[in-house]
Design a protein around this motif. Structure first.
Motif, PDB file in Angstrom:
ATOM      1  N   ALA A  35       0.836  -1.199   0.000  1.00  0.00           N
ATOM      2  CA  ALA A  35       0.000   0.000   0.000  1.00  0.00           C
ATOM      3  C   ALA A  35       0.874   1.253   0.000  1.00  0.00           C
ATOM      4  O   ALA A  35       1.935   1.299   0.621  1.00  0.00           O
ATOM      5  CB  ALA A  35      -0.910   0.014   1.224  1.00  0.00           C
ATOM      6  N   SER A  36       0.419   2.268  -0.700  1.00  0.00           N
ATOM      7  CA  SER A  36       1.150   3.533  -0.731  1.00  0.00           C
ATOM      8  C   SER A  36       0.940   4.278   0.590  1.00  0.00           C
ATOM      9  O   SER A  36       0.080   3.918   1.393  1.00  0.00           O
ATOM     10  CB  SER A  36       0.655   4.397  -1.891  1.00  0.00           C
ATOM     11  N   ARG A  37       1.696   5.338   0.800  1.00  0.00           N
ATOM     12  CA  ARG A  37       1.532   6.131   2.022  1.00  0.00           C
ATOM     13  C   ARG A  37       0.133   6.720   2.104  1.00  0.00           C
ATOM     14  O   ARG A  37      -0.468   6.772   3.179  1.00  0.00           O
ATOM     15  CB  ARG A  37       2.572   7.240   2.065  1.00  0.00           C
ATOM     16  N   ALA A  38      -0.396   7.164   0.978  1.00  0.00           N
ATOM     17  CA  ALA A  38      -1.741   7.744   0.965  1.00  0.00           C
ATOM     18  C   ALA A  38      -2.780   6.683   1.312  1.00  0.00           C
ATOM     19  O   ALA A  38      -3.732   6.959   2.068  1.00  0.00           O
ATOM     20  CB  ALA A  38      -2.047   8.360  -0.392  1.00  0.00           C
ATOM     21  N   LEU A  63     -22.546  14.017   7.484  1.00  0.00           N
ATOM     22  CA  LEU A  63     -21.157  14.465   7.521  1.00  0.00           C
ATOM     23  C   LEU A  63     -20.286  13.520   6.700  1.00  0.00           C
ATOM     24  O   LEU A  63     -20.394  12.306   6.825  1.00  0.00           O
ATOM     25  CB  LEU A  63     -20.645  14.501   8.963  1.00  0.00           C
ATOM     26  N   ASP A  64     -19.429  14.089   5.863  1.00  0.00           N
ATOM     27  CA  ASP A  64     -18.454  13.317   5.097  1.00  0.00           C
ATOM     28  C   ASP A  64     -17.067  13.594   5.660  1.00  0.00           C
ATOM     29  O   ASP A  64     -16.808  14.664   6.203  1.00  0.00           O
ATOM     30  CB  ASP A  64     -18.468  13.720   3.620  1.00  0.00           C
ATOM     31  N   VAL A  65     -16.176  12.629   5.509  1.00  0.00           N
ATOM     32  CA  VAL A  65     -14.778  12.806   5.905  1.00  0.00           C
ATOM     33  C   VAL A  65     -13.937  12.586   4.659  1.00  0.00           C
ATOM     34  O   VAL A  65     -14.111  11.600   3.944  1.00  0.00           O
ATOM     35  CB  VAL A  65     -14.374  11.821   7.019  1.00  0.00           C
ATOM     36  N   ALA A  66     -13.027  13.522   4.381  1.00  0.00           N
ATOM     37  CA  ALA A  66     -12.176  13.449   3.198  1.00  0.00           C
ATOM     38  C   ALA A  66     -10.722  13.677   3.598  1.00  0.00           C
ATOM     39  O   ALA A  66     -10.436  14.195   4.674  1.00  0.00           O
ATOM     40  CB  ALA A  66     -12.608  14.510   2.184  1.00  0.00           C
ATOM     41  N   VAL A  67      -9.820  13.275   2.710  1.00  0.00           N
ATOM     42  CA  VAL A  67      -8.393  13.467   2.922  1.00  0.00           C
ATOM     43  C   VAL A  67      -7.830  14.195   1.706  1.00  0.00           C
ATOM     44  O   VAL A  67      -8.091  13.810   0.573  1.00  0.00           O
ATOM     45  CB  VAL A  67      -7.671  12.119   3.112  1.00  0.00           C
ATOM     46  N   ASP A  68      -7.073  15.261   1.958  1.00  0.00           N
ATOM     47  CA  ASP A  68      -6.313  15.963   0.923  1.00  0.00           C
ATOM     48  C   ASP A  68      -4.835  15.845   1.284  1.00  0.00           C
ATOM     49  O   ASP A  68      -4.488  15.707   2.464  1.00  0.00           O
ATOM     50  CB  ASP A  68      -6.683  17.440   0.851  1.00  0.00           C
ATOM     51  N   ASP A  69      -3.984  15.931   0.295  1.00  0.00           N
ATOM     52  CA  ASP A  69      -2.549  15.855   0.579  1.00  0.00           C
ATOM     53  C   ASP A  69      -2.065  17.068   1.351  1.00  0.00           C
ATOM     54  O   ASP A  69      -1.429  16.932   2.390  1.00  0.00           O
ATOM     55  CB  ASP A  69      -1.747  15.708  -0.706  1.00  0.00           C
ATOM     56  N   VAL A  70      -2.341  18.252   0.826  1.00  0.00           N
ATOM     57  CA  VAL A  70      -1.892  19.481   1.470  1.00  0.00           C
ATOM     58  C   VAL A  70      -3.027  20.504   1.444  1.00  0.00           C
ATOM     59  O   VAL A  70      -3.873  20.471   0.561  1.00  0.00           O
ATOM     60  CB  VAL A  70      -0.646  20.078   0.782  1.00  0.00           C
ATOM     61  N   PRO A  71      -3.033  21.428   2.399  1.00  0.00           N
ATOM     62  CA  PRO A  71      -4.065  22.463   2.382  1.00  0.00           C
ATOM     63  C   PRO A  71      -3.786  23.505   1.320  1.00  0.00           C
ATOM     64  O   PRO A  71      -2.638  23.732   0.927  1.00  0.00           O
ATOM     65  CB  PRO A  71      -3.981  23.065   3.779  1.00  0.00           C
ATOM     66  N   VAL A 112     -12.127  17.737   6.329  1.00  0.00           N
ATOM     67  CA  VAL A 112     -11.015  17.455   5.426  1.00  0.00           C
ATOM     68  C   VAL A 112      -9.742  17.382   6.263  1.00  0.00           C
ATOM     69  O   VAL A 112      -9.373  18.344   6.933  1.00  0.00           O
ATOM     70  CB  VAL A 112     -10.876  18.542   4.340  1.00  0.00           C
ATOM     71  N   LEU A 113      -9.092  16.224   6.246  1.00  0.00           N
ATOM     72  CA  LEU A 113      -7.819  16.041   6.930  1.00  0.00           C
ATOM     73  C   LEU A 113      -6.702  16.220   5.907  1.00  0.00           C
ATOM     74  O   LEU A 113      -6.791  15.703   4.795  1.00  0.00           O
ATOM     75  CB  LEU A 113      -7.729  14.648   7.544  1.00  0.00           C
ATOM     76  N   TYR A 114      -5.652  16.929   6.295  1.00  0.00           N
ATOM     77  CA  TYR A 114      -4.532  17.173   5.404  1.00  0.00           C
ATOM     78  C   TYR A 114      -3.397  16.203   5.753  1.00  0.00           C
ATOM     79  O   TYR A 114      -2.788  16.299   6.814  1.00  0.00           O
ATOM     80  CB  TYR A 114      -4.069  18.626   5.500  1.00  0.00           C
ATOM     81  N   ARG A 115      -3.142  15.260   4.859  1.00  0.00           N
ATOM     82  CA  ARG A 115      -2.239  14.141   5.112  1.00  0.00           C
ATOM     83  C   ARG A 115      -0.795  14.571   5.384  1.00  0.00           C
ATOM     84  O   ARG A 115      -0.205  14.173   6.383  1.00  0.00           O
ATOM     85  CB  ARG A 115      -2.264  13.170   3.924  1.00  0.00           C
ATOM     86  N   ARG A 116      -0.214  15.370   4.520  1.00  0.00           N
ATOM     87  CA  ARG A 116       1.212  15.699   4.655  1.00  0.00           C
ATOM     88  C   ARG A 116       1.528  16.473   5.938  1.00  0.00           C
ATOM     89  O   ARG A 116       2.504  16.148   6.621  1.00  0.00           O
ATOM     90  CB  ARG A 116       1.698  16.470   3.423  1.00  0.00           C
ATOM     91  N   PRO A 117       0.746  17.506   6.315  1.00  0.00           N
ATOM     92  CA  PRO A 117       1.048  18.184   7.588  1.00  0.00           C
ATOM     93  C   PRO A 117       0.891  17.262   8.802  1.00  0.00           C
ATOM     94  O   PRO A 117       1.672  17.363   9.751  1.00  0.00           O
ATOM     95  CB  PRO A 117       0.026  19.320   7.640  1.00  0.00           C
ATOM     96  N   LEU A 118      -0.081  16.367   8.755  1.00  0.00           N
ATOM     97  CA  LEU A 118      -0.254  15.443   9.878  1.00  0.00           C
ATOM     98  C   LEU A 118       0.905  14.452   9.944  1.00  0.00           C
ATOM     99  O   LEU A 118       1.434  14.181  11.032  1.00  0.00           O
ATOM    100  CB  LEU A 118      -1.585  14.705   9.767  1.00  0.00           C
TER     101      LEU A 118
END
Length: 154
Positions: A35-38, A63-71, A112-118
């Motif tokens: 699996a990739s990091r994402a 409510l929806d939950v989404a993931v973005d790489d960066v803000p 929206v959770l930002y993957r890279r900052p986390l």
């Protein structure tokens, strides 16, 4: 019209001159290491969301939950937007309220959770899992208008 660059890329992709390259994938797709990091982050978010959703299922139906790489960071100097959870100047997540989009269609509220900052703030996978859980608890509490301790059941 094919260019020289297209030709070189096509030639490189079909031929490994000395047979030293990988012949296939390194790990079978069924193993977690493939699996990739994402993809691993998405699975982590789902694991963190599961206990929250089990307890607050009826309140979180819209409510929806989404993931973005960066803000998306705007350099206009305005105050931080409502619903954004910051660590210093970097947004970690954002609660987008329900509303109407540009086409006039209704939209659902989403976190929206930002993957890279986390990922940058965690030292290891267990710390990342804890950070993602804490951020989700904060945002769900903001969405429901309650304290974060209520979300966790304390």
């Amino acid at each position: 019209m094919a260019t020289a660059r297209d030709y070189r890329q096509r030639r490189r992709s079909r031929r490994d001159r000395h047979g030293r390259g990988l012949r296939g994938t390194l790990y079978p797709a069924t193993l977690p290491a493939a699996a990739s990091r994402a993809e691993r982050f998405d699975a982590l978010v789902l694991d963190a969301l599961e206990p929250i959703e089990a307890r607050w299922r009826h309140e979180l139906t819209k409510l929806d939950v989404a993931v973005d790489d960066v803000p998306e960071v705007r350099e206009n100097g305005h105050a931080p937007a409502d619903g954004v959870l910051h660590d210093g100047a970097v947004p970690l997540s954002r609660l987008v309220p329900a509303g109407v989009d540009r086409a006039g269609l209704p939209t659902r509220a989403r976190i929206v959770l930002y993957r890279r900052p986390l990922e940058a703030r965690a030292k290891d996978p267990s710390e990342l899992a804890e950070l993602v859980h804490d951020v989700l608890v904060e945002q769900v509490a903001g969405y429901l208008g309650v304290e974060p301790d209520v979300i966790e059941g304390e």
